[in-house]
Design an enzyme around this catalytic site. Structure first.
Site, mmCIF file in Angstrom:
data_model
loop_
_atom_site.group_PDB
_atom_site.id
_atom_site.type_symbol
_atom_site.label_atom_id
_atom_site.label_comp_id
_atom_site.label_asym_id
_atom_site.label_seq_id
_atom_site.Cartn_x
_atom_site.Cartn_y
_atom_site.Cartn_z
ATOM 1 N N ASP A 1 1.121 -1.127 -0.162
ATOM 2 C CA ASP A 1 0.067 0.066 -0.152
ATOM 3 C C ASP A 1 0.700 0.978 -0.041
ATOM 4 O OD1 ASP A 1 -2.333 -1.699 -0.206
ATOM 5 O OD2 ASP A 1 -2.367 -1.556 2.447
ATOM 6 N N TYR B 1 6.402 -8.462 8.668
ATOM 7 C CA TYR B 1 6.473 -6.788 8.984
ATOM 8 C C TYR B 1 6.800 -6.398 9.913
ATOM 9 C CZ TYR B 1 3.388 -7.683 4.970
ATOM 10 O OH TYR B 1 2.464 -8.088 3.319
ATOM 11 N N ASP C 1 -6.390 1.894 8.769
ATOM 12 C CA ASP C 1 -5.548 2.349 8.259
ATOM 13 C C ASP C 1 -5.505 4.112 7.868
ATOM 14 O OD1 ASP C 1 -5.672 3.203 5.607
ATOM 15 O OD2 ASP C 1 -4.135 1.868 5.702
ATOM 16 N N ARG D 1 -3.644 -4.630 8.334
ATOM 17 C CA ARG D 1 -4.661 -3.456 8.385
ATOM 18 C C ARG D 1 -6.077 -4.658 8.806
ATOM 19 N NH1 ARG D 1 -7.184 -1.201 3.891
ATOM 20 N NH2 ARG D 1 -6.017 -2.897 2.343
#
Length: 234
Positions: A48, A76, A90, A182
């Site tokens: 993203d 991550y 988010d 997310r």
């Protein structure tokens, strides 16, 4: 470099860039170096715009390896704000609800995180590229319409609390392809009896490629500009 036979670039995608922006920048560099009018370049695993980190970009025949490369385990580091939610989970959208957080402690967070390791089911975000009747879910969600997506089975190998402070947590996630961090933030917030949304995300590994193996976009473009180019034989 032989861009036709295929080169693989591992870059650290900057904040605010789409994955396509990164591909376009490298494609432009390849076109300038080779003098070609068009060239096949693609990426393995979308990030993203609000995320940074490992992005694998392939040229020429190496684009045939994209499925293989993006199937690798991902890692991550994610920061989540507690006590508030957004429609996109988010910072793409504004806060739509707030919740109490006084009952949340480090111990509660660590206990809750254990529930999300192993084989889990996850409903993708409405603001995602999943398709519904041929349309991207995000295009429907951005029009304010309801989006219903089915849960998908995922594997989360590791979920570690890296940092805790009242109202905010940072976690390290090792997970399978298709995991939406997310959505994980949404689910962790609900499990904490509150709400949560993602405020920062950095992908630190894709398969065997780690963030320390990556170049900046400018470094990748620079390496292309000075590369000795091998042209395919007729």
């Amino acid at each position: 470099m032989n861009f036709v036979e295929g080169e693989i670039f591992c870059v650290d995608k900057p904040l605010g860039w789409t994955s396509f922006n990164a591909v376009k920048r490298l494609r432009g560099a390849v076109l300038r170096r080779t003098g070609a009018r068009k060239f096949k370049v693609g990426h393995a695993g979308t990030l993203d715009p609000l995320a940074t980190g490992v992005l694998i970009i392939c040229t020429g025949k190496a684009t045939k390896r994209i499925e293989e490369l993006q199937a690798g385990v991902k890692e991550y580091v994610a920061t989540m704000a507690l006590g508030a939610t957004t429609p996109s989970f988010d910072l793409e959208t504004e806060i739509d609800a707030t919740y109490p957080t006084a009952h949340i402690s480090r111990e509660l967070v660590e206990s809750v995180l254990k529930r999300f390791t192993g084989r889990i089911e996850q409903v993708p975000p409405a603001f995602s590229a999943c398709k519904i009747d041929g349309k991207r879910a995000y295009s429907i969600a951005r029009k304010g319409k309801e989006v219903k997506l089915k849960a998908k089975v995922l594997i989360i190998d590791e979920l570690e609390l890296v940092d805790y402070k009242p109202g905010e947590i940072t976690v390290r996630v090792v997970c399978s392809k298709g995991t939406y961090i997310r959505a994980l933030a949404r689910d962790i917030g609900e499990a904490l009896g509150s709400g949560a949304h993602l405020t920062a995300l950095r992908r630190t590994r894709v398969g065997d490629v780690r963030i320390d193996d990556c170049q900046t976009i400018d470094e990748a473009v620079g390496s292309i500009a000075v590369a000795e180019v091998e042209m395919p034989e007729d």
